[in-house]
Design a protein around this motif. Structure first.
Motif, mmCIF file in Angstrom:
data_model
loop_
_atom_site.group_PDB
_atom_site.id
_atom_site.type_symbol
_atom_site.label_atom_id
_atom_site.label_comp_id
_atom_site.label_asym_id
_atom_site.label_seq_id
_atom_site.Cartn_x
_atom_site.Cartn_y
_atom_site.Cartn_z
ATOM 1 N N GLN A 1 -9.980 0.381 -8.757
ATOM 2 C CA GLN A 1 -10.124 -0.553 -7.647
ATOM 3 C C GLN A 1 -9.024 -0.366 -6.614
ATOM 4 O OE1 GLN A 1 -10.402 -4.719 -8.747
ATOM 5 N NE2 GLN A 1 -10.101 -5.402 -6.634
ATOM 6 N N PHE A 2 -7.781 -0.185 -7.085
ATOM 7 C CA PHE A 2 -6.691 -0.003 -6.119
ATOM 8 C C PHE A 2 -6.855 1.314 -5.372
ATOM 9 C CE2 PHE A 2 -2.191 -1.959 -5.834
ATOM 10 C CZ PHE A 2 -2.207 -1.848 -4.458
ATOM 11 N N ALA A 3 -7.285 2.368 -6.068
ATOM 12 C CA ALA A 3 -7.520 3.645 -5.397
ATOM 13 C C ALA A 3 -8.565 3.497 -4.306
ATOM 14 C CB ALA A 3 -7.940 4.705 -6.409
ATOM 15 N N SER A 4 -9.617 2.725 -4.577
ATOM 16 C CA SER A 4 -10.670 2.544 -3.584
ATOM 17 C C SER A 4 -10.174 1.763 -2.374
ATOM 18 C CB SER A 4 -11.874 1.842 -4.217
ATOM 19 O OG SER A 4 -11.590 0.479 -4.505
ATOM 20 N N GLU A 5 -9.229 0.852 -2.588
ATOM 21 C CA GLU A 5 -8.719 0.048 -1.480
ATOM 22 C C GLU A 5 -7.743 0.827 -0.598
ATOM 23 O OE1 GLU A 5 -7.465 -3.877 -2.382
ATOM 24 O OE2 GLU A 5 -9.286 -4.383 -3.506
ATOM 25 N N VAL A 6 -7.093 1.830 -1.166
ATOM 26 C CA VAL A 6 -6.146 2.642 -0.397
ATOM 27 C C VAL A 6 -6.862 3.807 0.289
ATOM 28 C CG1 VAL A 6 -4.045 4.041 -0.558
ATOM 29 C CG2 VAL A 6 -4.278 1.980 -1.950
ATOM 30 N N GLY B 1 -0.237 10.170 4.402
ATOM 31 C CA GLY B 1 0.992 10.756 3.882
ATOM 32 C C GLY B 1 2.189 10.334 4.695
ATOM 33 N N GLY B 2 3.236 11.135 4.660
ATOM 34 C CA GLY B 2 4.457 10.804 5.378
ATOM 35 C C GLY B 2 4.201 10.606 6.861
ATOM 36 N N GLY B 3 4.627 9.456 7.380
ATOM 37 C CA GLY B 3 4.382 9.113 8.764
ATOM 38 C C GLY B 3 3.267 8.108 8.936
ATOM 39 N N ASP B 4 2.456 7.917 7.906
ATOM 40 C CA ASP B 4 1.347 6.954 7.962
ATOM 41 C C ASP B 4 1.720 5.590 7.401
ATOM 42 O OD1 ASP B 4 -0.550 8.698 9.105
ATOM 43 O OD2 ASP B 4 -0.985 9.583 7.147
ATOM 44 N N TYR B 5 2.886 5.472 6.766
ATOM 45 C CA TYR B 5 3.259 4.224 6.091
ATOM 46 C C TYR B 5 4.638 3.742 6.543
ATOM 47 C CZ TYR B 5 -0.714 5.562 3.247
ATOM 48 O OH TYR B 5 -1.976 5.918 2.832
ATOM 49 N N GLY B 6 4.907 3.905 7.821
ATOM 50 C CA GLY B 6 6.173 3.460 8.366
ATOM 51 C C GLY B 6 7.149 4.611 8.537
ATOM 52 N N SER B 7 8.197 4.331 9.293
ATOM 53 C CA SER B 7 9.163 5.377 9.643
ATOM 54 C C SER B 7 10.361 5.431 8.710
ATOM 55 C CB SER B 7 9.663 5.161 11.069
ATOM 56 O OG SER B 7 10.312 3.893 11.184
ATOM 57 N N ILE C 1 0.849 -1.194 0.000
ATOM 58 C CA ILE C 1 0.000 0.000 0.000
ATOM 59 C C ILE C 1 0.885 1.244 0.000
ATOM 60 C CG2 ILE C 1 -1.707 1.327 1.279
ATOM 61 C CD1 ILE C 1 -2.784 -1.247 0.009
ATOM 62 N N ARG C 2 0.727 2.043 -1.016
ATOM 63 C CA ARG C 2 1.383 3.345 -1.095
ATOM 64 C C ARG C 2 0.347 4.368 -1.561
ATOM 65 N NH1 ARG C 2 7.605 3.982 -2.294
ATOM 66 N NH2 ARG C 2 8.449 2.097 -1.352
#
Length: 389
Positions: A356-361, A366-372, A332-333
């Motif tokens: 479909q991928f847009a709906s799943e994400v 943003g920065g900080g929500d997907y790991g450090s 997920i990005r």
């Protein structure tokens, strides 16, 4: 001639590229225009979905809170072992960007002041970006991201815009250009598409920030004619299924970097679009076909794959990918809303896998929500809030 859609006041040329009608640049005119901010504000104030959900992702992120204290450094180092400190820079940039968004949408000067103070602190302090070859990633990714913050904050009281422009022109741009021209003295195809694209993004963004048409022209020309892997025909080397799917240059490497490519080329096309160039439509919307290919595979479906050959190193050693990689498949990005809302909404085209991928994400953070780690900061994100139309 490939199909392409221009923008107001522009004429559509060969390969679906809209050529600006005048030399005057639009401001703000990188990832977001004033019309975009007006739309975000009205939708959020009305509590409309999915903008409200995107807004809540933004306000929940600690980087978006006012009063973030910047930690400017004279030297930023990425790569080369000891002394790496580049997370300091990307955390401050994302704090500045998120506060800038909140100021433009909510109007609170506490957020505007925070974004301004981060920009001023870095432009007063930063002297160099160095390390091993990975410094080129820092120059590209953080260059285009920081330029976007400066563009949003243009004209804000107390923002030393001239000094910020100087930082971007004197510290980031020379490294971007050197990488794209010289590539650390390696073979033209040595570096992956994402390395090339982020440096293309930085030159384009700095061109707009600095009102330098020559930089914009150079970046747009490279998109079509550059020898590196980020130019459109190199980034999307093969088409499949009656030219409806486009194989990405890094598809045989891993899916994390492939998804990063969606974000990087999407950012390039959007910034160009906001200055009157329709690169989304270039080569019969070739980028759209790549988005469909990448989304289809990462949603768990099969895709065709053509053996991919490239040369690497100083001696142009031969390499092959003989199958698509499933490493990081389905990652997920926050890269899908921008491309979906362009192709599926602005253009009204059928992009079922991208949709479909847009709906799943959704709703994108943003920065900080997907790991450090750095991969979580490769994209500015928040596309549900900023790109939904």
């Amino acid at each position: 001639m490939a199909a392409g859609v221009g923008v107001a006041g522009a004429s559509v040329g060969l390969l679906g590229v809209a050529t600006p009608a005048s030399a005057a640049l639009s401001h703000p005119g990188l990832l977001h225009t004033q019309a975009d901010f007006d739309r975000m504000r009205s939708r959020v104030m009305a509590g409309d979905q999915p903008w409200q959900a995107g807004w809540e992702r933004l306000t929940a992120n600690p980087h978006s809170h006012p009063g973030w204290t910047p930690n400017p450094q004279e030297t930023i180092r990425r790569g080369g072992g000891s002394g790496e400190n580049y997370p300091i820079l990307y955390n401050d940039i994302h704090a500045a960007y998120q506060n800038a968004l909140r100021w433009k949408i909510q109007g609170l000067t506490s957020h505007g002041d925070t974004a301004r103070d981060i920009c001023n602190a870095w432009s007063a302090t930063l002297q160099e970006i160095t390390g091993d070859t990975n410094a080129s990633l820092a120059l590209g990714i953080y260059g285009y991201q920081f330029a976007n913050v400066g563009e949003i904050m243009r004209g804000y009281p107390g923002f030393d815009f001239g000094r910020f422009q100087t930082m971007m022109n004197d510290i980031f741009y020379p490294g971007n250009l050197d990488f794209l021209v010289r590539r650390h003295d390696t073979c033209p195809s040595h570096y992956w598409a994402n390395w090339v694209l982020c440096n293309m993004n930085s030159i384009l963004a700095i061109g707009v920030l600095a009102d330098d048409q020559s930089k914009i022209d150079w970046a747009v020309d490279y998109f079509f004619n550059g020898v590196g892997q980020g130019s459109i025909l190199n980034a999307i080397p093969h088409l499949h299924e009656n030219d409806t799917l486009g194989q990405w240059q890094e598809s045989g490497r891993d899916q994390g970097h492939t998804l990063m490519g969606v974000g990087q080329m999407g950012a390039f096309c959007e910034m160009a679009w906001n200055q009157g160039y329709d690169l989304y439509g270039a080569h019969d919307s070739r980028f759209m076909k790549a988005c469909e290919y990448i989304a289809r595979y990462n949603l768990g479906n099969s895709v065709p794959f053509t053996d991919y050959y490239w040369e690497s190193g100083h001696n142009c050693d031969p390499n092959w990918h003989t199958q698509i990689s499933d490493h990081s498949r389905g990652q997920i990005r926050p890269v899908w809303e921008r491309v979906y809302n362009h192709y599926g909404v602005r253009r009204g085209l059928s992009v079922p896998y991208t949709a479909q991928f847009a709906s799943e994400v959704r709703a994108e953070g943003g920065g900080g929500d997907y790991g450090s780690t750095s991969g979580g900061y490769d994209q500015l994100g928040f596309g549900t809030l900023t790109c939904t139309r």
